[in-house]
Design a protein around this motif. Structure first.
Motif, PDB file in Angstrom:
ATOM      1  N   GLN A 169       0.825  -1.214   0.000  1.00 49.74           N
ATOM      2  CA  GLN A 169       0.000   0.000   0.000  1.00 49.74           C
ATOM      3  C   GLN A 169       0.861   1.266   0.000  1.00 49.74           C
ATOM      4  OE1 GLN A 169      -3.263  -0.753  -0.374  1.00 49.74           O
ATOM      5  NE2 GLN A 169      -2.581  -2.874  -0.162  1.00 49.74           N
ATOM      6  N   TYR A 170       2.140   1.142   0.395  1.00 50.58           N
ATOM      7  CA  TYR A 170       2.978   2.347   0.523  1.00 50.58           C
ATOM      8  C   TYR A 170       4.228   2.248  -0.343  1.00 50.58           C
ATOM      9  CZ  TYR A 170      -0.154   2.844   4.421  1.00 50.58           C
ATOM     10  OH  TYR A 170      -1.297   2.925   5.181  1.00 50.58           O
ATOM     11  N   LYS A 171       4.411   3.236  -1.178  1.00 45.05           N
ATOM     12  CA  LYS A 171       5.559   3.275  -2.092  1.00 45.05           C
ATOM     13  C   LYS A 171       6.890   3.175  -1.352  1.00 45.05           C
ATOM     14  CE  LYS A 171       4.176   5.399  -6.401  1.00 45.05           C
ATOM     15  NZ  LYS A 171       2.730   5.645  -6.149  1.00 45.05           N
ATOM     16  N   ASP A 172       6.912   3.713  -0.104  1.00 45.59           N
ATOM     17  CA  ASP A 172       8.150   3.678   0.683  1.00 45.59           C
ATOM     18  C   ASP A 172       8.674   2.251   0.871  1.00 45.59           C
ATOM     19  OD1 ASP A 172       7.852   6.336   0.901  1.00 45.59           O
ATOM     20  OD2 ASP A 172       7.345   6.373   3.041  1.00 45.59           O
ATOM     21  N   ASN A 173       7.768   1.286   0.764  1.00 53.21           N
ATOM     22  CA  ASN A 173       8.184  -0.108   0.994  1.00 53.21           C
ATOM     23  C   ASN A 173       8.706  -0.790  -0.273  1.00 53.21           C
ATOM     24  OD1 ASN A 173       7.302  -0.005   3.689  1.00 53.21           O
ATOM     25  ND2 ASN A 173       5.192  -0.417   3.059  1.00 53.21           N
ATOM     26  N   PHE A 174       8.593  -0.114  -1.404  1.00 55.96           N
ATOM     27  CA  PHE A 174       8.868  -0.817  -2.664  1.00 55.96           C
ATOM     28  C   PHE A 174      10.328  -1.261  -2.791  1.00 55.96           C
ATOM     29  CE2 PHE A 174       5.077   0.717  -5.459  1.00 55.96           C
ATOM     30  CZ  PHE A 174       4.209   0.228  -4.503  1.00 55.96           C
ATOM     31  N   GLU A 175      11.225  -0.449  -2.215  1.00 53.17           N
ATOM     32  CA  GLU A 175      12.634  -0.834  -2.320  1.00 53.17           C
ATOM     33  C   GLU A 175      12.909  -2.095  -1.503  1.00 53.17           C
ATOM     34  OE1 GLU A 175      16.248   1.987  -2.002  1.00 53.17           O
ATOM     35  OE2 GLU A 175      14.704   2.998  -3.215  1.00 53.17           O
ATOM     36  N   LYS A 176      12.313  -2.127  -0.328  1.00 54.17           N
ATOM     37  CA  LYS A 176      12.470  -3.321   0.529  1.00 54.17           C
ATOM     38  C   LYS A 176      11.886  -4.552  -0.177  1.00 54.17           C
ATOM     39  CE  LYS A 176      10.615  -5.349   4.795  1.00 54.17           C
ATOM     40  NZ  LYS A 176      11.755  -6.240   5.039  1.00 54.17           N
ATOM     41  N   ILE A 177      10.699  -4.381  -0.750  1.00 53.32           N
ATOM     42  CA  ILE A 177      10.057  -5.523  -1.429  1.00 53.32           C
ATOM     43  C   ILE A 177      10.924  -5.984  -2.604  1.00 53.32           C
ATOM     44  CG2 ILE A 177       8.035  -6.214  -2.799  1.00 53.32           C
ATOM     45  CD1 ILE A 177       6.370  -4.303  -1.036  1.00 53.32           C
ATOM     46  N   THR A 178      11.469  -5.014  -3.335  1.00 51.93           N
ATOM     47  CA  THR A 178      12.344  -5.330  -4.472  1.00 51.93           C
ATOM     48  C   THR A 178      13.507  -6.207  -4.024  1.00 51.93           C
ATOM     49  OG1 THR A 178      11.787  -3.218  -5.491  1.00 51.93           O
ATOM     50  CG2 THR A 178      13.785  -4.324  -6.269  1.00 51.93           C
ATOM     51  N   GLU A 179      14.091  -5.814  -2.897  1.00 50.81           N
ATOM     52  CA  GLU A 179      15.242  -6.562  -2.385  1.00 50.81           C
ATOM     53  C   GLU A 179      14.808  -7.920  -1.849  1.00 50.81           C
ATOM     54  OE1 GLU A 179      18.194  -4.938   0.834  1.00 50.81           O
ATOM     55  OE2 GLU A 179      18.024  -3.592  -0.907  1.00 50.81           O
ATOM     56  N   ASP A 180      13.735  -7.932  -1.057  1.00 48.94           N
ATOM     57  CA  ASP A 180      13.261  -9.170  -0.435  1.00 48.94           C
ATOM     58  C   ASP A 180      12.944 -10.231  -1.490  1.00 48.94           C
ATOM     59  OD1 ASP A 180      13.492  -8.074   2.052  1.00 48.94           O
ATOM     60  OD2 ASP A 180      11.339  -7.691   2.341  1.00 48.94           O
ATOM     61  N   PHE A 181      12.272  -9.817  -2.575  1.00 45.89           N
ATOM     62  CA  PHE A 181      11.817 -10.794  -3.563  1.00 45.89           C
ATOM     63  C   PHE A 181      12.726 -10.851  -4.787  1.00 45.89           C
ATOM     64  CE2 PHE A 181       8.275 -10.078  -0.796  1.00 45.89           C
ATOM     65  CZ  PHE A 181       7.750 -11.350  -0.628  1.00 45.89           C
ATOM     66  N   LYS A 182      13.901 -10.236  -4.662  1.00 43.34           N
ATOM     67  CA  LYS A 182      14.926 -10.284  -5.723  1.00 43.34           C
ATOM     68  C   LYS A 182      14.339  -9.922  -7.086  1.00 43.34           C
ATOM     69  CE  LYS A 182      18.343 -13.469  -3.885  1.00 43.34           C
ATOM     70  NZ  LYS A 182      19.181 -14.609  -4.218  1.00 43.34           N
ATOM     71  N   LEU A 183      13.659  -8.800  -7.138  1.00 43.12           N
ATOM     72  CA  LEU A 183      13.073  -8.370  -8.412  1.00 43.12           C
ATOM     73  C   LEU A 183      14.178  -7.817  -9.315  1.00 43.12           C
ATOM     74  CD1 LEU A 183       9.825  -6.649  -7.084  1.00 43.12           C
ATOM     75  CD2 LEU A 183      10.308  -9.071  -7.536  1.00 43.12           C
ATOM     76  N   CYS A 184      14.029  -8.038 -10.626  1.00 38.03           N
ATOM     77  CA  CYS A 184      15.064  -7.599 -11.564  1.00 38.03           C
ATOM     78  C   CYS A 184      15.117  -6.075 -11.651  1.00 38.03           C
ATOM     79  CB  CYS A 184      14.828  -8.190 -12.949  1.00 38.03           C
ATOM     80  SG  CYS A 184      14.803  -9.997 -12.986  1.00 38.03           S
ATOM     81  N   LYS A 185      13.965  -5.419 -11.435  1.00 32.17           N
ATOM     82  CA  LYS A 185      13.907  -3.954 -11.471  1.00 32.17           C
ATOM     83  C   LYS A 185      13.144  -3.467 -10.248  1.00 32.17           C
ATOM     84  CE  LYS A 185      13.701  -3.247 -16.475  1.00 32.17           C
ATOM     85  NZ  LYS A 185      12.747  -2.949 -17.553  1.00 32.17           N
ATOM     86  N   VAL A 186      13.401  -2.244  -9.854  1.00 37.12           N
ATOM     87  CA  VAL A 186      12.685  -1.698  -8.698  1.00 37.12           C
ATOM     88  C   VAL A 186      11.174  -1.746  -8.962  1.00 37.12           C
ATOM     89  CG1 VAL A 186      12.298   0.343  -7.263  1.00 37.12           C
ATOM     90  CG2 VAL A 186      14.602  -0.201  -8.069  1.00 37.12           C
ATOM     91  N   LEU A 187      10.447  -2.258  -7.987  1.00 37.58           N
ATOM     92  CA  LEU A 187       8.997  -2.421  -8.128  1.00 37.58           C
ATOM     93  C   LEU A 187       8.315  -1.086  -8.423  1.00 37.58           C
ATOM     94  CD1 LEU A 187       6.566  -4.380  -7.799  1.00 37.58           C
ATOM     95  CD2 LEU A 187       6.508  -3.718  -5.394  1.00 37.58           C
ATOM     96  N   ARG A 188       7.431  -1.124  -9.418  1.00 42.52           N
ATOM     97  CA  ARG A 188       6.618   0.056  -9.728  1.00 42.52           C
ATOM     98  C   ARG A 188       5.188  -0.417  -9.848  1.00 42.52           C
ATOM     99  NH1 ARG A 188       8.445   3.312 -14.886  1.00 42.52           N
ATOM    100  NH2 ARG A 188       7.728   1.335 -15.744  1.00 42.52           N
ATOM    101  N   ILE A 189       4.258   0.266  -9.216  1.00 43.92           N
ATOM    102  CA  ILE A 189       2.863  -0.142  -9.350  1.00 43.92           C
ATOM    103  C   ILE A 189       2.050   1.056  -9.791  1.00 43.92           C
ATOM    104  CG2 ILE A 189       0.830  -0.986  -8.120  1.00 43.92           C
ATOM    105  CD1 ILE A 189       2.607  -2.900  -6.681  1.00 43.92           C
ATOM    106  N   LYS A 190       1.660   1.025 -11.060  1.00 42.30           N
ATOM    107  CA  LYS A 190       0.931   2.164 -11.613  1.00 42.30           C
ATOM    108  C   LYS A 190      -0.496   1.791 -11.973  1.00 42.30           C
ATOM    109  CE  LYS A 190       4.659   4.994 -13.170  1.00 42.30           C
ATOM    110  NZ  LYS A 190       5.492   5.469 -14.265  1.00 42.30           N
ATOM    111  N   SER A 191      -0.781   0.505 -11.909  1.00 44.04           N
ATOM    112  CA  SER A 191      -2.132   0.076 -12.286  1.00 44.04           C
ATOM    113  C   SER A 191      -2.491  -1.180 -11.514  1.00 44.04           C
ATOM    114  CB  SER A 191      -2.176  -0.245 -13.781  1.00 44.04           C
ATOM    115  OG  SER A 191      -1.398  -1.400 -14.024  1.00 44.04           O
TER     116      SER A 191
END
Ligand SMILES: *[C@@H]1O[C@H](CO)[C@@H](O)[C@H](O)[C@H]1NC(C)=O
Ligand SMILES: *[C@@H]1O[C@H](CO)[C@@H](O)[C@H](O)[C@H]1NC(C)=O
Ligand SMILES: *[C@@H]1O[C@H](CO)[C@@H](O)[C@H](O)[C@H]1NC(C)=O
Ligand SMILES: *[C@@H]1O[C@H](CO)[C@@H](O)[C@H](O)[C@H]1NC(C)=O
Ligand SMILES: *[C@@H]1O[C@H](CO)[C@@H](O)[C@H](O)[C@H]1NC(C)=O
Ligand SMILES: *[C@@H]1O[C@H](CO)[C@@H](O)[C@H](O)[C@H]1NC(C)=O
Ligand SMILES: *[C@@H]1O[C@H](CO)[C@@H](O)[C@H](O)[C@H]1NC(C)=O
Ligand SMILES: *[C@@H]1O[C@H](CO)[C@@H](O)[C@H](O)[C@H]1NC(C)=O
Length: 485
Positions: free
Chosen positions: A232-254
């Motif tokens: 729900q909060y953009k501030d967490n996206f970097e943590k989520i990116t790292e936790d789930f080893k995403l290839c790119k920083v998480l972005r949720i626009k839709s």
């Protein structure tokens, strides 16, 4: 291959794909540069359109042969290829070859049109994909059997067909629609009932997760709910990116971005259930050591932190075991790759084609609509939107529902009327919910494997395999022997 991009082939196959022979579903960067062991391939001149006598175009379909066990007058075994590249490992081992040895069978495997190297059209444009359907695939089998049977002098033999998952359905349907050609069928983990919405998939996942640790589904739900909260909060996206080893920083626009990330994460977890403790390793698939037991042991380990922290530990453990460098979680990137309609494109090994088949024939969309499962975030609109975004805006819920209904009308769904078909199903496997689980007649039979997963009966035996497998293989063999006598 010279550059890194070429080394990192990307397979994109939708959640819990009905896939057995070959690679599992992935939307991760994975290193597939290790070439499979070469096995002599052969090519068959196949009709493009079996349902238009005025169209004489042909193409080359790939197949494999193993004549080691052939005995005079013995049967012919035909392994049906599915929604990915045909893996020649099946010509060297697997349950069907142990049957072939005992019954003196000649063995063939035909790659499914539009997958792997079997490419009927110059591209994968929507206009080309109209030649991709289970009906065309069955007619391919019929033409192949007729011509190759003549060429090799095998026309008068009894042909037995084998397949697992979607090819399992094809095996049953080939026996149903071409009974003069197919003498009997072994249809492993075959989803016969086409449905648009398949929420039962995740319900079975929930039940299967409870098998070793009864609290596992609930801990998983608590963890997943925390993830949804963090989203729900953009501030967490970097943590989520790292936790789930995403290839790119998480972005949720839709909503689609949101659902896609949650579906991708869910897929990592449910694949462990679908393929629990099986022997895909013989095909070169990694990660088989991560089982429901391993996953749920981590989920129960309080010293690893909150349920969310444990979920992260589980996901990282799975990615590591699969040699997955990172996870692609961006919907727009997924759409770009899936829209690529060139052979050699990022989803051309099967992801694009299988999604097309689900949008035009089967549905099978594994939504989080049921309350009896731990995940959330993706409903039927999300999947239908993929059909629209990737293929054509003419798709909507009614066109897909209509196509699925047509499929069930044509094959009969769970009311299949045939004979000499055996349907093995592992009850851990979420796909068994769409399969034949009761004996329909004296020779349309269900064999249930209490503690086994998807297509488990097909793989080579191992000492540590689920306890229901040896008896199931014996029962299948007994039936084949009886039917052939
Ligand atoms: C992929 O695997 C090959 C052979 O195992 C190795 O040489 C190569 O460095 C790997 N590539 C990546 C990107 O890990
Ligand atoms: C046929 O199968 C047998 C048994 O697994 C194997 O030893 C043999 O190499 C295979 N032959 C071919 C041509 O693949
Ligand atoms: C738990 O997992 C093991 C395999 O790791 C399996 O043998 C066993 O049957 C499972 N079920 C239960 C109830 O323990
Ligand atoms: C729980 O996790 C800790 C830390 O990784 C590990 O040392 C311990 O062995 C785990 N406990 C169980 C029961 O797996
Ligand atoms: C699973 O196997 C891989 C090697 O294929 C290994 O790196 C990993 O540590 C193993 N994981 C577990 C939990 O056993
Ligand atoms: C699916 O979820 C989206 C986003 O939450 C919502 O707008 C839509 O109405 C839902 N569709 C259905 C069929 O429930
Ligand atoms: C769905 O699409 C079809 C054909 O593209 C169209 O005729 C129909 O009106 C649409 N239905 C809905 C409910 O949008
Ligand atoms: C169906 O019949 C076979 C053979 O008699 C038997 O082994 C099997 O357990 C039966 N299946 C079910 C689901 O009852």
């Amino acid at each position: 291959m010279s550059d890194m991009a070429a080394l990192q082939l990307l397979l994109v196959i939708s959640l819990g794909s009905a896939f057995c022979q070959g690679f599992t579903s992935v939307r991760f960067n994975r290193n597939l540069s290790a070439a499979p062991e070469p096995v002599a391939e052969r090519w068959f001149l196949q009709r493009l359109d079996h349902f238009n006598g005025a169209d004489s175009r042909v193409w080359r379909q790939r197949y494999f042969v193993n004549d080691t066990f052939m005995q005079p007058g013995g049967p012919v075994f035909l392994m049906i290829g599915g929604e990915g590249e045909a893996n020649p490992a099946w010509m060297k081992s697997g349950t069907w070859l142990t049957f072939a040895e005992k019954l003196g069978a000649f063995c063939l495997m035909l790659e499914h049109r539009f997958y792997g190297q079997s490419r009927p059209t110059p591209d994968l444009k929507v206009d080309s994909l109209r030649f991709l359907s289970s009906r065309q695939a069955l007619a391919d089998l019929a033409h192949f059997q007729t011509i190759v049977g003549l060429d090799l002098g095998l026309s008068d033999r009894k042909w037995l067909v084998f397949g697992g998952s979607y090819p399992g359905s094809l095996a049953a349907w080939y026996r149903l629609k071409y009974p003069h050609l197919a003498y009997a069928a072994v249809a492993s983990s075959a989803p016969l009932n086409a449905v648009v919405n398949f929420p039962e998939y995740l319900e079975v996942v929930q039940t299967s997760l409870a098998q070793n640790h009864s609290a596992c589904p609930n801990t998983m739900k608590v963890a997943f709910d925390s993830l949804v909260q963090l989203l729900q909060y953009k501030d967490n996206f970097e943590k989520i990116t790292e936790d789930f080893k995403l290839c790119k920083v998480l972005r949720i626009k839709s909503v689609m971005d949101y659902s896609y990330f949650l579906e991708t994460t869910t897929e990592i977890l449910v694949n462990v259930v679908q393929y629990n403790n099986d022997n895909r390793a013989f095909e070169g698939v990694k990660g088989g050591n991560i089982t429901i037991e391993v996953m749920c042991r981590i989920m129960a380990n309080e010293s690893l932190g909150s349920p969310y922290d444990r979920l992260v530990a589980v996901v990282q453990t799975i990615l590591e075991a699969n040699d997955q460098l990172c996870t692609k979680a961006e919907y727009t990137e997924f759409v770009t790759e899936m829209r690529d309609n060139r052979w050699g494109g990022p989803a051309s090994e099967g992801g694009r084609q299988w999604l097309y088949q689900t949008c035009t024939e089967f549905g099978f969309f594994q939504t989080t609509d049921s309350v009896s499962q731990p995940f959330s975030g993706f409903n039927i609109s999300y999947f239908i939107q993929q059909c629209r975004d990737i293929f054509a805006s003419s798709f909507n819920l009614s066109t897909v529902a209509n196509a699925v209904q047509q499929t069930d009308e044509y094959y009969g769904g769970l009311k299949i009327q045939s004979s000499r078909i055996v349907f093995p199903n592992g009850l851990i496997d979420p796909w068994h919910a769409l399969g034949i689980n009761t004996n329909l007649s004296s020779d349309v039979l269900a064999i249930q494997m209490q503690d086994a997963a998807h297509c488990a009966d097909m793989y080579p035996e191992r000492p540590e395999e689920p306890s229901s497998l040896p008896a199931a293989r014996r029962e299948i063999f007994k039936l084949l022997t009886k039917w052939l006598s």
